[in-house]
Motif scaffolding. Sequence first.
Motif, PDB file in Angstrom:
ATOM      1  N   THR A  52       0.859  -1.184   0.000  1.00 22.13           N
ATOM      2  CA  THR A  52       0.000   0.000   0.000  1.00 22.13           C
ATOM      3  C   THR A  52       0.897   1.237   0.000  1.00 22.13           C
ATOM      4  N   ASP A  53       0.298   2.402  -0.079  1.00 20.79           N
ATOM      5  CA  ASP A  53       1.083   3.636  -0.023  1.00 20.79           C
ATOM      6  C   ASP A  53       1.811   3.788   1.307  1.00 20.79           C
ATOM      7  N   GLY A  54       1.228   3.264   2.396  1.00 24.67           N
ATOM      8  CA  GLY A  54       1.804   3.451   3.716  1.00 24.67           C
ATOM      9  C   GLY A  54       2.593   2.284   4.270  1.00 24.67           C
ATOM     10  N   GLY A  55       2.649   1.172   3.545  1.00 24.10           N
ATOM     11  CA  GLY A  55       3.354   0.004   4.056  1.00 24.10           C
ATOM     12  C   GLY A  55       2.878  -1.259   3.379  1.00 24.10           C
ATOM     13  N   TYR A  56       2.867  -2.349   4.166  1.00 24.64           N
ATOM     14  CA  TYR A  56       2.560  -3.670   3.616  1.00 24.64           C
ATOM     15  C   TYR A  56       1.538  -4.382   4.492  1.00 24.64           C
ATOM     16  N   CYS A  57       0.463  -4.841   3.874  1.00 24.63           N
ATOM     17  CA  CYS A  57      -0.506  -5.680   4.562  1.00 24.63           C
ATOM     18  C   CYS A  57      -0.077  -7.124   4.372  1.00 24.63           C
ATOM     19  N   ALA A  87      -8.113 -21.475   0.892  1.00 28.11           N
ATOM     20  CA  ALA A  87      -8.907 -20.286   1.212  1.00 28.11           C
ATOM     21  C   ALA A  87      -8.763 -19.233   0.122  1.00 28.11           C
ATOM     22  N   VAL A  88      -9.859 -18.565  -0.178  1.00 31.36           N
ATOM     23  CA  VAL A  88      -9.894 -17.510  -1.179  1.00 31.36           C
ATOM     24  C   VAL A  88      -9.709 -16.144  -0.519  1.00 31.36           C
ATOM     25  N   MET A  89     -10.263 -15.978   0.697  1.00 31.26           N
ATOM     26  CA  MET A  89     -10.159 -14.726   1.444  1.00 31.26           C
ATOM     27  C   MET A  89      -9.501 -15.017   2.786  1.00 31.26           C
ATOM     28  N   CYS A  90      -8.811 -14.016   3.332  1.00 28.65           N
ATOM     29  CA  CYS A  90      -7.999 -14.238   4.528  1.00 28.65           C
ATOM     30  C   CYS A  90      -8.825 -14.367   5.803  1.00 28.65           C
ATOM     31  N   SER A  91      -8.193 -14.959   6.808  1.00 30.98           N
ATOM     32  CA  SER A  91      -8.775 -15.082   8.141  1.00 30.98           C
ATOM     33  C   SER A  91      -8.266 -13.981   9.065  1.00 30.98           C
ATOM     34  N   PHE A  92      -7.007 -13.578   8.873  1.00 33.09           N
ATOM     35  CA  PHE A  92      -6.364 -12.565   9.707  1.00 33.09           C
ATOM     36  C   PHE A  92      -5.509 -11.673   8.821  1.00 33.09           C
ATOM     37  N   ASP A  93      -5.174 -10.496   9.352  1.00 33.40           N
ATOM     38  CA  ASP A  93      -4.212  -9.649   8.656  1.00 33.40           C
ATOM     39  C   ASP A  93      -3.343  -8.914   9.659  1.00 33.40           C
ATOM     40  N   SER A  94      -2.230  -8.392   9.140  1.00 32.73           N
ATOM     41  CA  SER A  94      -1.275  -7.652   9.953  1.00 32.73           C
ATOM     42  C   SER A  94      -0.676  -6.579   9.061  1.00 32.73           C
ATOM     43  N   PHE A  95      -0.056  -5.565   9.666  1.00 31.05           N
ATOM     44  CA  PHE A  95       0.516  -4.470   8.893  1.00 31.05           C
ATOM     45  C   PHE A  95       1.983  -4.298   9.233  1.00 31.05           C
ATOM     46  N   TYR A  96       2.785  -4.045   8.221  1.00 30.93           N
ATOM     47  CA  TYR A  96       4.219  -3.802   8.370  1.00 30.93           C
ATOM     48  C   TYR A  96       4.565  -2.488   7.673  1.00 30.93           C
ATOM     49  N   GLU A  97       5.377  -1.680   8.316  1.00 30.23           N
ATOM     50  CA  GLU A  97       5.780  -0.415   7.711  1.00 30.23           C
ATOM     51  C   GLU A  97       6.811  -0.612   6.610  1.00 30.23           C
ATOM     52  N   SER A  98       7.592  -1.691   6.694  1.00 33.04           N
ATOM     53  CA  SER A  98       8.611  -1.929   5.674  1.00 33.04           C
ATOM     54  C   SER A  98       8.569  -3.386   5.213  1.00 33.04           C
TER      55      SER A  98
END
Length: 117
Positions: A27-32, A41-52
């Motif tokens: 994304t513009d602000g980091g990484y999902c 699975a077609v869609m995720c169960s969980f997500d997390s965000f990383y700046e780099s």
Amino acid sequence: MRKYAYLKEPYICNDTQSVYKIMLYETDGGYCLFMYCDRDAVMCSFDSFYESSSDLFEEWNELIDEQGWIDIDDPLPDCQHDAFLPIRVKGRNEGKPEWGKYEILKDGKWIEYNPQK
């Protein structure tokens, strides 16, 4: 940019669920990082965000299998970033999202999609 990978071994994320594959989305602000509790699975169960990306790769690269990261096209406009198929929230393209209701593009037409089926 999107990439996905399968894990060498299931990653235990809580008392009842394990992650089998992951997807990163820039994304513009980091990484999902999307996590999937089923190999199919077609869609995720969980997500997390990383700046780099370096932080994300440092945490996950040793856990992915020998196939490594696999490039995947970015989602179509208004589609879910975590979905492997062209899936969107119904009405999102018209600015009237019906949260919890989904559509999938099949044979050039948007039809109802029920992720539980």
